[in-house]
Design an enzyme around this catalytic site. Structure first.
Site, short mmCIF file in Angstrom:
data_model
loop_
_atom_site.label_atom_id
_atom_site.label_comp_id
_atom_site.label_asym_id
_atom_site.label_seq_id
_atom_site.Cartn_x
_atom_site.Cartn_y
_atom_site.Cartn_z
N LYS A 136 0.98 63.22 -91.52
CA LYS A 136 1.92 63.53 -90.44
C LYS A 136 1.19 64.24 -89.29
O LYS A 136 0.04 64.68 -89.45
CB LYS A 136 3.03 64.44 -90.98
CG LYS A 136 2.52 65.82 -91.42
CD LYS A 136 3.57 66.61 -92.14
CE LYS A 136 3.03 67.97 -92.56
NZ LYS A 136 3.93 68.65 -93.49
N ARG A 185 15.21 73.20 -96.51
CA ARG A 185 14.81 72.51 -95.28
C ARG A 185 15.35 71.08 -95.32
O ARG A 185 16.29 70.75 -94.62
CB ARG A 185 13.28 72.54 -95.15
CG ARG A 185 12.75 71.95 -93.87
CD ARG A 185 11.26 72.11 -93.71
NE ARG A 185 10.50 71.39 -94.73
CZ ARG A 185 9.18 71.34 -94.79
NH1 ARG A 185 8.45 72.00 -93.89
NH2 ARG A 185 8.56 70.67 -95.74
N TYR A 229 -8.94 84.62 -65.38
CA TYR A 229 -7.65 85.27 -65.12
C TYR A 229 -7.60 86.61 -65.84
O TYR A 229 -7.98 86.72 -67.00
CB TYR A 229 -6.51 84.39 -65.66
CG TYR A 229 -6.38 83.06 -64.98
CD1 TYR A 229 -6.09 82.97 -63.63
CD2 TYR A 229 -6.53 81.89 -65.71
CE1 TYR A 229 -5.95 81.74 -63.01
CE2 TYR A 229 -6.40 80.65 -65.11
CZ TYR A 229 -6.11 80.58 -63.76
OH TYR A 229 -5.98 79.36 -63.16
C1 LIG Z 1 3.21 68.82 -94.70
C2 LIG Z 1 3.72 68.53 -96.04
C3 LIG Z 1 2.83 68.41 -97.12
C4 LIG Z 1 1.35 68.69 -97.01
O1 LIG Z 1 1.14 70.07 -96.83
P1 LIG Z 1 -0.32 70.70 -96.81
O2 LIG Z 1 -0.07 72.15 -96.89
O3 LIG Z 1 -0.95 70.29 -95.52
O4 LIG Z 1 -1.06 70.15 -97.97
C5 LIG Z 1 3.37 68.06 -98.35
N1 LIG Z 1 4.70 67.85 -98.50
C6 LIG Z 1 5.58 67.96 -97.48
C7 LIG Z 1 7.02 67.71 -97.73
C8 LIG Z 1 5.12 68.31 -96.22
O5 LIG Z 1 5.98 68.43 -95.21
#
Ligand SMILES: *Cc1c(COP(=O)(O)O)cnc(C)c1O
Length: 388
Positions: free
Chosen positions: A57, A156, A282
């Protein structure tokens, strides 16, 4: 084109990686296929050779979704890929990825056919999805592949575990649905993960006692792979580890040899000498106490390099690291060279990568006080990605 794909032919085109540009000064990202391979082997070792559902992702954590995923698609250890948005699932398949792709997110009804057409797996988490699945199954003449998403305390996504059993029973008895797996997500709270695991395995046992085939059970992300050996289940689901970074505290265990699989690079566009008393950028946060050489890089926080890198990060040029000074502005970063006259306009600088401990993503995270996830995922998707 939503809704029309079902009637179109299923053509997959491999997206070619752009070639390295030797003249480029503006920032770019290099993706290291060997490092990805090494990390896959390390995850396999840590997880007792369980199949890996590779989480790609958010632009594959900065590497570039369609650049990184095809590099590991062919590896036996990779069982499939997981994403969180329909667009990511579609782009991944259209980039030529052949392994299963699980979409761990909400699917608007209008996008269903596009996803079915590309053989994407769904992750249902609510009542009322059965009508959509029945329609899709009718339209495509095959069952809809799913991994049931269970909420064991993260609150979630997922069907709340306490009312999941009748839902699981109903979905698994529907011929329009092919159950490939069932999964949950940990809160990564040391005391609570075991409670979550107990809720998840209790549900699985109840379903299995009714002779329901749930496919692969999975829960462990990167944190779980390191710290929850009792939760590796049938499959592991890491993101961060694939890219060579460690979840917090994991690096210190010395249990894995991961290698950052990306480099953020740019070329020096300006070298100047400050007189004592002159300031930088800045806010004039930095004032030279003596005559000091400085270099400017055309990369800034709009490219994803953290603003807070000025709080202790360094940048590698040749085999030396130089501190970030003044302020990281939207498109520029300034380095203190001190009395070192060896840096010139056109030299390549590496801001993030495996080549020096100071620029490791976990070092950037610690020094800048930002999450290592942000260090990777906030890299602009507009940067070109080159495979090295
Ligand atoms: C992002 C995600 C993962 C992977 O998490 P990492 O900490 O990067 O290994 C696994 N499962 C779900 C549902 C996620 O959203």
């Amino acid at each position: 084109m939503v809704g029309t794909a079902a009637s179109a032919s299923f053509a997959v085109g491999r997206v070619l990686a752009p070639r390295a540009d030797p003249e480029r000064f503006d920032p770019w990202v290099e993706v290291d296929g060997n490092a990805l391979g090494q990390n896959v082997r390390e995850i396999r070792r840590l997880s007792g050779s369980r199949p890996i559902l590779a989480v790609v992702k958010n632009n594959a954590y900065g590497l570039g979704l369609t650049t990184a995923a095809p590099l590991i698609d062919g590896q036996d250890a990779i069982a499939g890929f997981a994403v969180v948005k329909p667009d990511q699932a579609i782009a991944l398949r259209d980039a030529g990825v052949t392994k299963p792709i699980l979409l761990m997110g909400y699917v608007p009804e209008a996008v269903g056919p596009e996803l079915m057409h590309r053989e994407i797996e769904f992750a249902p988490f609510s009542e009322g999805v059965d009508a959509m699945y029945a329609a899709l199954s009718r339209q495509f003449g095959r069952p809809v592949p799913v991994h049931l998403y269970i909420d064991t305390g993260m609150a979630r996504l997922g069907m709340p575990a306490h009312r999941a059993l009748p839902w699981v029973v109903a979905l698994t008895s529907q011929p329009e649905i092919a159950i490939r797996g069932m999964f949950t997500t940990f809160t990564e709270d040391a005391d609570f993960d075991d409670d979550q695991l107990a809720r998840f395995t209790a549900l699985a046992s109840q379903a299995r006692a009714m002779e329901i085939d749930l496919g692969y059970l999975h829960a462990a992300s990167s944190h779980g792979v390191f710290f929850r050996p009792n939760a590796l289940l049938d499959m592991v689901r890491p993101g961060l580890l694939l890219y060579g970074a460690y979840p917090s505290g994991a690096k210190e265990t010395g249990r894995a040899n991961l290698r950052p699989a990306l480099r953020l690079k740019a070329r020096v566009v300006r070298v100047e000498q400050l007189a004592a008393g002159e300031s930088v950028s800045y806010g004039r946060n930095y004032v030279a106490s003596k005559p000091t050489w400085i270099a400017t890089l055309p990369v800034g926080h709009a490219d994803g390099y953290p603003r807070r890198a000025v709080e202790g990060c360094e940048v590698l040029i040749d085999d030396r690291v130089y501190p970030v000074i003044g302020a990281v502005s939207a498109s520029h970063t300034i380095l203190e060279l001190g009395d070192d006259p060896s840096v010139s306009v056109g030299d390549v600088a590496t801001l993030i990568g495996p080549d020096h401990p100071a620029i490791h993503p976990n070092a950037i995270s610690e020094r800048a006080g930002v999450s290592v996830y942000d260090v990777l995922m906030h890299l602009s998707s507009a940067l070109p990605r080159w495979v090295v």
